[in-house]
Scaffold this motif. Structure first.
Motif, short mmCIF file in Angstrom:
data_model
loop_
_atom_site.label_atom_id
_atom_site.label_comp_id
_atom_site.label_asym_id
_atom_site.label_seq_id
_atom_site.Cartn_x
_atom_site.Cartn_y
_atom_site.Cartn_z
N VAL A 1 8.79 9.82 -15.87
CA VAL A 1 9.20 8.81 -14.57
C VAL A 1 8.33 9.13 -13.35
O VAL A 1 8.13 10.34 -12.96
CB VAL A 1 10.84 9.43 -14.25
CG1 VAL A 1 11.32 8.72 -13.15
CG2 VAL A 1 11.61 9.36 -15.58
N ARG A 2 7.94 8.06 -12.74
CA ARG A 2 7.18 8.00 -11.74
C ARG A 2 7.94 7.36 -10.38
O ARG A 2 8.44 6.33 -10.70
CB ARG A 2 5.85 7.30 -12.04
CG ARG A 2 5.20 8.30 -13.10
CD ARG A 2 3.63 7.52 -13.35
NE ARG A 2 2.81 7.98 -14.35
CZ ARG A 2 1.66 7.87 -14.71
NH1 ARG A 2 1.13 7.11 -14.16
NH2 ARG A 2 1.13 8.09 -15.78
N MET A 3 7.71 7.91 -9.45
CA MET A 3 8.24 7.34 -8.19
C MET A 3 7.13 6.85 -7.16
O MET A 3 6.15 7.83 -6.97
CB MET A 3 9.25 8.30 -7.59
CG MET A 3 10.36 8.89 -8.32
SD MET A 3 11.58 9.90 -7.63
CE MET A 3 10.70 11.44 -7.84
N TYR A 4 7.17 5.91 -6.22
CA TYR A 4 6.16 5.40 -5.59
C TYR A 4 7.09 5.18 -4.34
O TYR A 4 8.03 4.53 -4.21
CB TYR A 4 5.57 4.19 -5.95
CG TYR A 4 4.74 4.47 -7.29
CD1 TYR A 4 3.17 5.15 -7.27
CD2 TYR A 4 5.42 4.25 -8.50
CE1 TYR A 4 2.59 5.12 -8.38
CE2 TYR A 4 4.64 4.50 -9.48
CZ TYR A 4 3.24 5.21 -9.79
OH TYR A 4 2.81 5.42 -10.82
N LEU A 5 6.36 5.35 -3.14
CA LEU A 5 6.75 4.88 -1.75
C LEU A 5 5.65 4.05 -1.05
O LEU A 5 4.38 4.46 -1.09
CB LEU A 5 7.07 5.92 -0.69
CG LEU A 5 7.90 5.59 0.27
CD1 LEU A 5 9.47 4.88 0.01
CD2 LEU A 5 8.12 6.96 1.26
N ALA A 6 5.95 2.94 -0.49
CA ALA A 6 4.95 1.96 -0.04
C ALA A 6 5.14 1.18 1.00
O ALA A 6 6.57 1.03 1.48
CB ALA A 6 4.36 1.12 -1.16
N LEU A 60 0.83 -1.08 0.10
CA LEU A 60 0.09 0.10 -0.21
C LEU A 60 0.71 1.24 -0.03
O LEU A 60 1.79 1.33 0.69
CB LEU A 60 -1.02 0.09 1.24
CG LEU A 60 -1.98 -1.10 1.23
CD1 LEU A 60 -2.73 -0.99 2.69
CD2 LEU A 60 -2.91 -1.21 0.46
N GLY A 61 0.62 2.14 -0.86
CA GLY A 61 1.53 3.25 -0.98
C GLY A 61 0.98 4.56 -1.91
O GLY A 61 -0.11 4.42 -2.13
N ALA A 62 1.87 5.40 -2.09
CA ALA A 62 1.52 6.38 -2.85
C ALA A 62 2.56 7.15 -3.62
O ALA A 62 3.60 6.68 -3.73
CB ALA A 62 1.15 7.86 -1.70
N ARG A 63 2.21 7.80 -4.75
CA ARG A 63 3.07 8.22 -5.74
C ARG A 63 3.62 9.66 -4.95
O ARG A 63 3.06 10.43 -4.55
CB ARG A 63 2.26 8.76 -6.99
CG ARG A 63 3.07 9.11 -8.11
CD ARG A 63 2.42 9.22 -9.33
NE ARG A 63 3.23 10.12 -10.47
CZ ARG A 63 2.70 10.30 -11.55
NH1 ARG A 63 1.36 10.24 -11.68
NH2 ARG A 63 3.20 11.41 -12.56
N ILE A 64 5.06 9.61 -5.01
CA ILE A 64 5.58 10.81 -4.49
C ILE A 64 6.27 11.63 -5.70
O ILE A 64 6.48 11.33 -6.73
CB ILE A 64 6.61 10.22 -3.55
CG1 ILE A 64 7.78 9.79 -4.34
CG2 ILE A 64 6.11 9.66 -2.41
CD1 ILE A 64 8.83 9.20 -3.55
N GLY A 65 6.48 12.94 -5.21
CA GLY A 65 6.87 13.96 -6.07
C GLY A 65 6.10 14.81 -6.48
O GLY A 65 6.36 16.14 -7.11
N HIS A 66 4.59 14.76 -6.47
CA HIS A 66 3.54 15.54 -6.95
C HIS A 66 2.73 15.59 -5.57
O HIS A 66 1.43 15.65 -5.92
CB HIS A 66 2.85 15.13 -8.03
CG HIS A 66 3.91 15.16 -9.11
ND1 HIS A 66 4.04 16.16 -9.92
CD2 HIS A 66 4.43 14.16 -9.95
CE1 HIS A 66 4.81 15.95 -10.85
NE2 HIS A 66 5.06 14.78 -11.01
#
Length: 309
Positions: A213-218, A193-199
């Motif tokens: 380029v997409r970054m995610y942290l979960a 379970l996580g979220a897209r970060i940077g926005h």
């Protein structure tokens, strides 16, 4: 009539579909859950490095890939006291006690995992779940401890310590060294379970012009479904041999000892996962969708089409 019909025409939106190649790294807490009598679960840590192919189709996510897993566990061993019947140089019987303490028992696991995950993404948040097939590439276990020996005579009031000529010594180290260990084929259930970060604070911006380029942290959890322990007959945790130089003492790793014969062992991993996804090239669409304009029911002056909400 033709003019009225043209004014009521709607723009058909095609599905939002994107393909990605993703890299991810995981770090977390790991434990071996087992039913070895009198022993607590083995705590440790795990590291994952992986390469994935990911599809985003509207809110649907699909991911398949390969990853390398490393797990390190510490297997607790309580202090042990073994009593050996002995006869001294004068022919008198006594008990030689061997106290084993300060143990450090470790096991290592290197696996190749193949995750097959499904999930969804809404705005910044997403989830993935599914199975991971896990193949063991390397396994090892080692154990070391300190031991103290002393003599107990029935007719003596005090026990005999620190007499090297009688092999009564304190604080000596013994070690098994690294021994090969085979782990079974495994299937793990995965959830993240996580979220897209940077926005985080620019929601409309990344919806209008999503980054390549997409970054995610979960947060993630992996639970082993099958038994990791390869059944077999192990050696005793503590063993000794009589040599020309006296008794030689040996220690065996817990998971390779008779204490773990027929044991059921499963792994549980929880931690943090970081993912970087690189969008693959795709055919251009037949229209340009402007999120800000559609929210205002924007109609181009002189045009004949509008987006109807």
């Amino acid at each position: 009539m033709l003019m009225s019909a043209s004014l009521l025409a709607h723009t058909a939106l095609t599905p939002d579909r994107a393909h990605f190649v993703a890299l991810h790294g995981d770090l977390g807490y790991s434990t071996l859950l087992h039913n070895i009598p009198g022993r607590q679960p083995s705590p440790g840590m795990n590291v994952n490095l992986g390469l994935d192919y990911r599809i985003c189709y509207n809110n649907f996510l699909f991911s398949v890939g390969v990853e390398g897993l490393y797990e390190l566990h510490s297997n607790p061993l309580d202090a042990m006291d073994f009593s050996l019947p002995m006869r001294d140089t004068e022919g008198d019987l006594f008990q030689m006690h061997v106290l084993i303490d300060e143990s450090n028992d470790l096991s290592h696991m290197v696996n190749l995992n193949f995750p097959l995950l499904f999930g969804g993404e809404w705005g910044r948040f997403y989830f993935l779940l599914g199975p991971k097939v896990s193949l063991n590439m390397y396994g090892a276990a080692s154990s070391r401890a300190e031991f103290t020996t002393y003599g107990e005579y029935e007719r003596m009031y005090d026990d005999f310590y620190d007499m090297p000529n009688h092999q009564f010594e304190s604080g000596h180290a013994m070690s098994s060294g690294a021994l090969p260990m085979k782990w079974n084929f495994n299937i793990m259930g995965h959830l993240e379970l996580g979220a897209r970060i940077g926005h985080m604070f620019r929601y409309k911006s990344f919806r209008t012009n999503p980054d390549k380029v997409r970054m995610y942290l979960a947060a993630y959890a992996d639970f082993g479904i099958l038994n990791l322990h390869a059944r077999g007959t192990g050696a005793p945790v503590f063993e000794y041999r009589d040599t020309e130089d006296g008794l030689q003492f040996y220690i065996q790793p817990l998971l390779l000892s008779t204490m773990s014969d027929n044991a059921m062992i499963r792994n549980l991993n929880v931690g943090i996962k970081y993912t970087v996804a690189f969008e693959l090239p795709q055919h251009s669409k037949s229209y340009i969708y402007d999120w800000n304009r559609s929210e205002r029911n924007f109609r181009k002056r002189g045009g004949t089409q509008s987006i109807n909400h």
